[in-house]
Scaffold this active site. Structure first.
Site, PDB file in Angstrom:
ATOM      1  CG  ASP A 197      -2.059 -20.279  -1.501  1.00  0.00           C
ATOM      2  OD1 ASP A 197      -1.483 -20.221  -0.390  1.00  0.00           O
ATOM      3  OD2 ASP A 197      -1.592 -20.908  -2.465  1.00  0.00           O
ATOM      4  CE1 TYR A 255      -3.487  -2.683   0.693  1.00  0.00           C
ATOM      5  CE2 TYR A 255      -4.632  -0.650   1.207  1.00  0.00           C
ATOM      6  CZ  TYR A 255      -4.657  -1.992   0.895  1.00  0.00           C
ATOM      7  OH  TYR A 255      -5.862  -2.632   0.788  1.00  0.00           O
ATOM      8  CG  ASP A 293      -8.105  -4.710   1.586  1.00  0.00           C
ATOM      9  OD1 ASP A 293      -9.052  -4.218   2.215  1.00  0.00           O
ATOM     10  OD2 ASP A 293      -8.027  -4.687   0.344  1.00  0.00           O
TER      11      ASP A 293
HETATM   12  C1  IPM Z   1     -10.440  -1.194   3.964  1.00  0.00           C
HETATM   13  C2  IPM Z   1     -10.654  -0.585   2.605  1.00  0.00           C
HETATM   14  C3  IPM Z   1      -9.485   0.332   2.269  1.00  0.00           C
HETATM   15  C4  IPM Z   1      -8.221  -0.497   2.288  1.00  0.00           C
HETATM   16  C5  IPM Z   1      -9.629   1.085   0.922  1.00  0.00           C
HETATM   17  C6  IPM Z   1     -10.906   1.902   0.870  1.00  0.00           C
HETATM   18  C7  IPM Z   1      -8.426   1.937   0.627  1.00  0.00           C
HETATM   19  O1  IPM Z   1     -10.824  -1.580   1.652  1.00  0.00           O
HETATM   20  O2  IPM Z   1     -10.336  -0.441   4.958  1.00  0.00           O
HETATM   21  O3  IPM Z   1     -10.374  -2.420   4.051  1.00  0.00           O
HETATM   22  O4  IPM Z   1      -7.881  -1.139   1.288  1.00  0.00           O
HETATM   23  O5  IPM Z   1      -7.543  -0.499   3.319  1.00  0.00           O
HETATM   24 MG    MG Z   2     -10.910  -3.550   2.444  1.00  0.00          MG
END
Ligand code: IPM
Ligand code: MG
Length: 343
Positions: free
Chosen positions: A214, A139, A238
Protein backbone atom coordinates in the site's frame (compact mmCIF):
# COMPACT_ATOMS: atom_id res chain seq x y z
CA UNK A 1 23.53 -10.52 -39.53
CA UNK A 2 22.85 -13.53 -37.29
CA UNK A 3 21.15 -16.62 -38.72
CA UNK A 4 17.43 -16.20 -39.25
CA UNK A 5 15.39 -16.47 -36.04
CA UNK A 6 12.04 -18.21 -35.89
CA UNK A 7 9.45 -16.58 -33.69
CA UNK A 8 5.81 -17.33 -33.16
CA UNK A 9 3.35 -14.49 -33.25
CA UNK A 10 0.15 -14.60 -31.21
CA UNK A 11 -2.19 -11.81 -32.40
CA UNK A 12 -4.97 -12.75 -29.95
CA UNK A 13 -8.08 -10.59 -29.58
CA UNK A 14 -9.36 -7.01 -29.85
CA UNK A 15 -6.66 -4.64 -31.09
CA UNK A 16 -4.22 -7.57 -30.93
CA UNK A 17 -4.21 -8.40 -34.66
CA UNK A 18 -3.79 -4.70 -35.60
CA UNK A 19 -0.76 -4.15 -33.44
CA UNK A 20 0.68 -7.50 -34.48
CA UNK A 21 0.44 -6.36 -38.11
CA UNK A 22 2.35 -3.26 -37.06
CA UNK A 23 4.99 -5.45 -35.38
CA UNK A 24 5.35 -7.56 -38.52
CA UNK A 25 6.00 -4.50 -40.62
CA UNK A 26 8.72 -3.46 -38.20
CA UNK A 27 10.21 -6.96 -38.06
CA UNK A 28 10.14 -7.20 -41.84
CA UNK A 29 12.08 -3.96 -41.99
CA UNK A 30 14.70 -5.21 -39.53
CA UNK A 31 15.10 -8.52 -41.33
CA UNK A 32 16.40 -11.87 -40.12
CA UNK A 33 13.19 -12.97 -38.42
CA UNK A 34 10.63 -15.50 -39.70
CA UNK A 35 7.27 -15.53 -37.96
CA UNK A 36 4.32 -17.91 -37.78
CA UNK A 37 0.90 -16.97 -36.43
CA UNK A 38 -0.91 -19.15 -33.90
CA UNK A 39 -4.14 -18.77 -31.97
CA UNK A 40 -4.35 -17.87 -28.29
CA UNK A 41 -7.08 -16.41 -26.08
CA UNK A 42 -10.63 -15.78 -27.28
CA UNK A 43 -9.90 -16.50 -30.92
CA UNK A 44 -8.45 -19.86 -29.86
CA UNK A 45 -11.57 -20.63 -27.83
CA UNK A 46 -13.64 -19.95 -30.95
CA UNK A 47 -11.42 -22.00 -33.28
CA UNK A 48 -10.24 -24.81 -31.01
CA UNK A 49 -12.44 -24.78 -27.89
CA UNK A 50 -9.49 -23.91 -25.66
CA UNK A 51 -7.56 -20.70 -24.98
CA UNK A 52 -4.19 -22.45 -25.35
CA UNK A 53 -4.28 -25.11 -28.10
CA UNK A 54 -1.55 -27.78 -28.05
CA UNK A 55 -0.41 -26.67 -31.50
CA UNK A 56 0.28 -23.18 -30.16
CA UNK A 57 2.17 -24.47 -27.13
CA UNK A 58 4.27 -26.92 -29.14
CA UNK A 59 5.17 -24.23 -31.70
CA UNK A 60 6.10 -21.87 -28.85
CA UNK A 61 8.39 -24.43 -27.22
CA UNK A 62 10.48 -24.88 -30.36
CA UNK A 63 10.63 -21.18 -31.30
CA UNK A 64 13.37 -18.64 -30.60
CA UNK A 65 10.89 -16.18 -29.06
CA UNK A 66 7.18 -15.65 -28.63
CA UNK A 67 5.58 -12.30 -29.47
CA UNK A 68 2.07 -11.79 -28.12
CA UNK A 69 -0.40 -8.93 -28.51
CA UNK A 70 -3.29 -9.23 -26.07
CA UNK A 71 -6.17 -11.53 -25.19
CA UNK A 72 -9.74 -11.16 -23.97
CA UNK A 73 -12.94 -9.30 -24.74
CA UNK A 74 -16.61 -9.01 -23.76
CA UNK A 75 -17.55 -11.90 -26.05
CA UNK A 76 -15.85 -14.36 -23.68
CA UNK A 77 -16.62 -12.63 -20.35
CA UNK A 78 -18.39 -14.94 -17.96
CA UNK A 79 -18.47 -15.51 -14.23
CA UNK A 80 -19.17 -19.20 -14.67
CA UNK A 81 -16.00 -21.00 -13.50
CA UNK A 82 -16.61 -23.80 -16.03
CA UNK A 83 -16.50 -21.55 -19.11
CA UNK A 84 -13.13 -21.27 -20.89
CA UNK A 85 -11.51 -17.85 -20.48
CA UNK A 86 -9.10 -16.09 -22.88
CA UNK A 87 -6.74 -15.26 -19.99
CA UNK A 88 -6.17 -18.99 -19.44
CA UNK A 89 -4.18 -18.93 -22.66
CA UNK A 90 -1.86 -16.23 -21.38
CA UNK A 91 -1.47 -17.71 -17.90
CA UNK A 92 -1.05 -21.17 -19.41
CA UNK A 93 1.74 -20.23 -21.78
CA UNK A 94 3.59 -18.32 -19.06
CA UNK A 95 3.42 -21.35 -16.79
CA UNK A 96 4.20 -23.97 -19.44
CA UNK A 97 7.28 -22.08 -20.61
CA UNK A 98 8.30 -21.48 -16.95
CA UNK A 99 8.50 -17.71 -17.51
CA UNK A 100 8.73 -16.76 -13.86
CA UNK A 101 10.42 -13.37 -14.37
CA UNK A 102 8.36 -10.56 -15.86
CA UNK A 103 10.33 -7.39 -16.63
CA UNK A 104 8.35 -4.18 -17.06
CA UNK A 105 10.57 -1.14 -17.58
CA UNK A 106 9.01 2.27 -16.91
CA UNK A 107 11.03 5.10 -18.40
CA UNK A 108 8.96 8.03 -19.60
CA UNK A 109 10.41 9.70 -22.68
CA UNK A 110 10.90 13.44 -22.15
CA UNK A 111 8.61 14.24 -25.11
CA UNK A 112 5.72 12.65 -23.17
CA UNK A 113 6.32 14.29 -19.79
CA UNK A 114 3.32 16.51 -20.49
CA UNK A 115 1.08 13.51 -21.24
CA UNK A 116 1.33 12.00 -17.77
CA UNK A 117 -1.38 12.84 -15.22
CA UNK A 118 1.53 13.43 -12.83
CA UNK A 119 3.32 16.76 -12.84
CA UNK A 120 6.47 16.94 -14.90
CA UNK A 121 8.76 17.70 -11.95
CA UNK A 122 7.53 14.51 -10.25
CA UNK A 123 8.28 12.16 -13.12
CA UNK A 124 11.45 13.73 -14.50
CA UNK A 125 14.29 11.25 -14.32
CA UNK A 126 12.11 8.20 -13.62
CA UNK A 127 13.76 5.03 -14.89
CA UNK A 128 12.50 2.04 -13.00
CA UNK A 129 12.02 -1.64 -13.63
CA UNK A 130 9.17 -3.66 -12.16
CA UNK A 131 10.25 -7.28 -11.74
CA UNK A 132 7.08 -9.24 -11.22
CA UNK A 133 7.06 -12.93 -10.22
CA UNK A 134 4.85 -14.43 -12.90
CA UNK A 135 4.17 -18.12 -12.33
CA UNK A 136 3.24 -18.36 -8.63
CA UNK A 137 1.12 -16.74 -5.96
CA UNK A 138 -2.61 -16.25 -5.97
CA UNK A 139 -2.83 -16.51 -9.78
CA UNK A 140 -1.90 -20.18 -9.68
CA UNK A 141 -3.08 -21.35 -6.23
CA UNK A 142 -6.11 -23.56 -5.76
CA UNK A 143 -9.40 -21.90 -6.74
CA UNK A 144 -12.64 -23.03 -5.17
CA UNK A 145 -16.27 -22.10 -5.17
CA UNK A 146 -18.54 -24.07 -2.82
CA UNK A 147 -21.85 -23.29 -1.10
CA UNK A 148 -21.62 -19.59 -1.81
CA UNK A 149 -18.01 -19.30 -0.65
CA UNK A 150 -15.08 -18.66 -2.99
CA UNK A 151 -11.35 -18.78 -2.32
CA UNK A 152 -8.01 -18.38 -4.10
CA UNK A 153 -4.89 -19.67 -2.42
CA UNK A 154 -1.74 -17.52 -2.45
CA UNK A 155 1.30 -19.70 -1.93
CA UNK A 156 5.03 -19.27 -2.59
CA UNK A 157 7.92 -21.65 -2.06
CA UNK A 158 11.42 -20.56 -1.02
CA UNK A 159 12.78 -21.71 -4.40
CA UNK A 160 10.27 -19.55 -6.28
CA UNK A 161 11.21 -16.49 -4.23
CA UNK A 162 14.97 -17.12 -4.44
CA UNK A 163 15.04 -17.31 -8.22
CA UNK A 164 13.03 -14.13 -8.83
CA UNK A 165 15.06 -12.30 -6.15
CA UNK A 166 18.27 -13.21 -8.04
CA UNK A 167 16.85 -11.77 -11.26
CA UNK A 168 16.08 -8.53 -9.41
CA UNK A 169 19.50 -8.16 -7.79
CA UNK A 170 21.24 -8.89 -11.09
CA UNK A 171 19.13 -6.22 -12.85
CA UNK A 172 19.69 -3.51 -10.24
CA UNK A 173 21.84 -0.50 -11.01
CA UNK A 174 21.20 1.41 -7.79
CA UNK A 175 18.99 -0.58 -5.43
CA UNK A 176 16.20 -3.11 -5.05
CA UNK A 177 12.90 -2.30 -3.39
CA UNK A 178 11.08 -5.49 -2.44
CA UNK A 179 7.34 -5.02 -2.12
CA UNK A 180 5.14 -7.26 0.02
CA UNK A 181 2.37 -7.23 2.63
CA UNK A 182 4.38 -8.82 5.42
CA UNK A 183 2.29 -7.15 8.12
CA UNK A 184 -0.67 -9.32 7.10
CA UNK A 185 0.22 -12.22 4.79
CA UNK A 186 2.25 -15.32 5.69
CA UNK A 187 3.36 -15.68 2.05
CA UNK A 188 4.73 -12.13 2.30
CA UNK A 189 6.61 -12.92 5.50
CA UNK A 190 8.34 -15.79 3.74
CA UNK A 191 8.95 -13.49 0.76
CA UNK A 192 10.68 -10.89 2.95
CA UNK A 193 12.72 -13.52 4.82
CA UNK A 194 13.97 -15.18 1.61
CA UNK A 195 14.73 -11.89 -0.20
CA UNK A 196 16.69 -10.75 2.87
CA UNK A 197 18.66 -14.01 2.93
CA UNK A 198 19.47 -14.03 -0.81
CA UNK A 199 20.60 -10.43 -0.45
CA UNK A 200 22.88 -11.14 2.54
CA UNK A 201 24.36 -14.31 0.99
CA UNK A 202 24.83 -13.22 -2.62
CA UNK A 203 24.25 -9.51 -3.24
CA UNK A 204 25.16 -7.68 -0.03
CA UNK A 205 26.76 -4.81 -1.97
CA UNK A 206 23.40 -3.79 -3.54
CA UNK A 207 21.15 -1.61 -1.36
CA UNK A 208 17.86 -3.34 -0.48
CA UNK A 209 14.77 -1.96 1.14
CA UNK A 210 11.33 -3.39 1.82
CA UNK A 211 8.03 -1.59 1.32
CA UNK A 212 4.51 -2.66 2.13
CA UNK A 213 2.45 -2.72 -1.04
CA UNK A 214 0.00 0.00 0.00
CA UNK A 215 2.88 2.32 0.80
CA UNK A 216 4.60 1.35 -2.46
CA UNK A 217 1.47 2.31 -4.41
CA UNK A 218 1.61 5.73 -2.76
CA UNK A 219 5.38 6.24 -3.26
CA UNK A 220 5.03 5.32 -6.92
CA UNK A 221 3.02 8.45 -7.59
CA UNK A 222 4.62 10.60 -4.89
CA UNK A 223 8.26 10.01 -5.89
CA UNK A 224 8.60 7.61 -8.83
CA UNK A 225 12.16 8.68 -9.63
CA UNK A 226 13.31 7.31 -6.26
CA UNK A 227 12.81 3.73 -7.48
CA UNK A 228 15.27 1.55 -9.37
CA UNK A 229 14.18 -2.10 -9.30
CA UNK A 230 10.83 -2.99 -7.75
CA UNK A 231 10.77 -6.70 -6.90
CA UNK A 232 7.37 -8.11 -6.15
CA UNK A 233 5.00 -11.07 -6.31
CA UNK A 234 2.55 -11.82 -9.06
CA UNK A 235 -0.60 -9.89 -8.17
CA UNK A 236 1.10 -6.90 -6.54
CA UNK A 237 3.23 -6.64 -9.69
CA UNK A 238 0.15 -6.74 -11.90
CA UNK A 239 -1.43 -3.84 -10.04
CA UNK A 240 1.68 -1.72 -9.51
CA UNK A 241 2.75 -2.01 -13.15
CA UNK A 242 -0.56 -0.58 -14.41
CA UNK A 243 -0.17 2.24 -11.92
CA UNK A 244 3.44 2.82 -13.01
CA UNK A 245 2.35 2.87 -16.66
CA UNK A 246 0.64 6.20 -16.16
CA UNK A 247 4.01 7.77 -15.38
CA UNK A 248 4.76 7.28 -19.08
CA UNK A 249 1.48 8.97 -20.05
CA UNK A 250 -0.37 5.89 -21.27
CA UNK A 251 -0.50 2.16 -20.78
CA UNK A 252 -0.17 2.13 -24.55
CA UNK A 253 3.55 2.79 -24.04
CA UNK A 254 4.62 -0.06 -21.73
CA UNK A 255 6.42 -3.18 -23.00
CA UNK A 256 7.29 -6.35 -21.13
CA UNK A 257 9.51 -9.39 -21.32
CA UNK A 258 8.77 -12.67 -19.56
CA UNK A 259 11.88 -14.77 -19.06
CA UNK A 260 13.35 -17.43 -16.86
CA UNK A 261 12.72 -20.80 -18.47
CA UNK A 262 15.30 -22.75 -20.52
CA UNK A 263 13.32 -22.12 -23.69
CA UNK A 264 12.13 -18.98 -25.45
CA UNK A 265 11.05 -15.77 -23.74
CA UNK A 266 7.66 -14.16 -24.27
CA UNK A 267 7.35 -10.50 -25.20
CA UNK A 268 4.12 -8.54 -24.97
CA UNK A 269 2.77 -5.06 -24.35
CA UNK A 270 1.42 -4.55 -20.82
CA UNK A 271 -1.88 -3.20 -22.16
CA UNK A 272 -4.89 -5.35 -22.90
CA UNK A 273 -6.97 -6.02 -26.00
CA UNK A 274 -8.89 -2.69 -25.82
CA UNK A 275 -12.09 -4.07 -27.41
CA UNK A 276 -13.64 -0.58 -27.39
CA UNK A 277 -11.25 0.63 -30.10
CA UNK A 278 -10.64 -2.68 -31.90
CA UNK A 279 -10.83 -2.34 -35.68
CA UNK A 280 -10.84 1.45 -35.62
CA UNK A 281 -7.16 1.86 -36.61
CA UNK A 282 -6.55 3.99 -33.51
CA UNK A 283 -4.48 1.66 -31.36
CA UNK A 284 -1.09 2.88 -30.17
CA UNK A 285 1.49 0.42 -31.57
CA UNK A 286 4.37 1.76 -29.48
CA UNK A 287 4.14 -0.62 -26.51
CA UNK A 288 4.28 -3.41 -29.08
CA UNK A 289 7.28 -1.83 -30.81
CA UNK A 290 9.06 -1.48 -27.49
CA UNK A 291 8.20 -5.14 -26.80
CA UNK A 292 9.81 -6.04 -30.13
CA UNK A 293 12.87 -4.12 -28.90
CA UNK A 294 12.88 -6.20 -25.70
CA UNK A 295 12.62 -9.34 -27.83
CA UNK A 296 15.59 -8.24 -29.91
CA UNK A 297 17.59 -7.52 -26.75
CA UNK A 298 16.65 -10.35 -24.39
CA UNK A 299 15.46 -13.03 -26.79
CA UNK A 300 17.49 -12.74 -29.98
CA UNK A 301 20.76 -11.15 -28.87
CA UNK A 302 20.37 -8.13 -31.16
CA UNK A 303 21.10 -5.26 -28.79
CA UNK A 304 22.03 -2.78 -31.52
CA UNK A 305 18.71 -3.31 -33.31
CA UNK A 306 16.82 -3.05 -30.00
CA UNK A 307 18.41 0.35 -29.42
CA UNK A 308 17.61 1.38 -32.99
CA UNK A 309 13.91 0.63 -32.50
CA UNK A 310 13.84 2.48 -29.18
CA UNK A 311 15.45 5.58 -30.58
CA UNK A 312 13.15 5.54 -33.61
CA UNK A 313 10.18 5.50 -31.19
CA UNK A 314 11.73 8.35 -29.19
CA UNK A 315 12.29 10.47 -32.26
CA UNK A 316 8.74 9.98 -33.55
CA UNK A 317 7.39 11.12 -30.18
CA UNK A 318 9.81 14.04 -30.12
CA UNK A 319 8.42 15.00 -33.52
CA UNK A 320 4.98 15.36 -31.92
CA UNK A 321 3.05 12.40 -33.37
CA UNK A 322 0.50 11.10 -30.85
CA UNK A 323 -2.21 8.44 -30.92
CA UNK A 324 -5.53 9.09 -29.16
CA UNK A 325 -4.43 7.53 -25.83
CA UNK A 326 -1.76 10.26 -25.67
CA UNK A 327 -4.19 13.02 -26.57
CA UNK A 328 -3.42 13.12 -30.30
CA UNK A 329 -5.23 12.10 -33.45
CA UNK A 330 -2.65 9.97 -35.31
CA UNK A 331 -3.80 6.50 -36.34
CA UNK A 332 -1.87 3.25 -35.99
CA UNK A 333 -0.70 3.23 -39.62
CA UNK A 334 0.64 6.76 -39.46
CA UNK A 335 2.70 5.97 -36.37
CA UNK A 336 4.01 2.74 -37.92
CA UNK A 337 5.08 4.62 -41.06
CA UNK A 338 6.81 7.27 -38.99
CA UNK A 339 8.73 4.78 -36.83
CA UNK A 340 9.86 2.79 -39.87
CA UNK A 341 10.97 5.98 -41.57
CA UNK A 342 12.92 6.96 -38.44
CA UNK A 343 14.70 3.60 -38.15
C1 IPM B 1 -1.07 -8.48 -17.43
C2 IPM B 1 -2.54 -8.77 -17.57
C3 IPM B 1 -2.80 -10.24 -17.26
C4 IPM B 1 -2.33 -10.51 -15.84
C5 IPM B 1 -4.28 -10.68 -17.44
C6 IPM B 1 -4.78 -10.39 -18.84
C7 IPM B 1 -4.48 -12.12 -17.07
O1 IPM B 1 -3.27 -7.93 -16.74
O2 IPM B 1 -0.26 -9.11 -18.16
O3 IPM B 1 -0.71 -7.64 -16.61
O4 IPM B 1 -3.08 -10.27 -14.88
O5 IPM B 1 -1.20 -10.98 -15.69
MG1 MG C 1 -2.12 -6.44 -15.76
Amino acid sequence: MNATSNIITLPGDGIGPEIMDAAKRLIGELGGIDWHDHDIGGVAIDNHGTALPDTTLEAAKTSDAVLLSAVGGPKWDSTNPDDPRPEQGLLGIRKELDLFANLRPVKPVPALYGSSPLREERITGTDLLVIRELTGGIYFGEKKRENGVASDVCSYSEVEIERIARVAFKSARAKVTSVDKANVLESSRLWREVVTRVHADEFADIPLDHLLVDNAAMQLVAAPSEFDVILTENMFGDILSDEAAMITGSIGMLPSASLGGDGPGLFEPVHGSAPDIAGSGKANPLAMFLSVAMMLRHGLGREADAARVESAVDSVLAGGLRTADLGGDAGTAEVVDAVIAAL
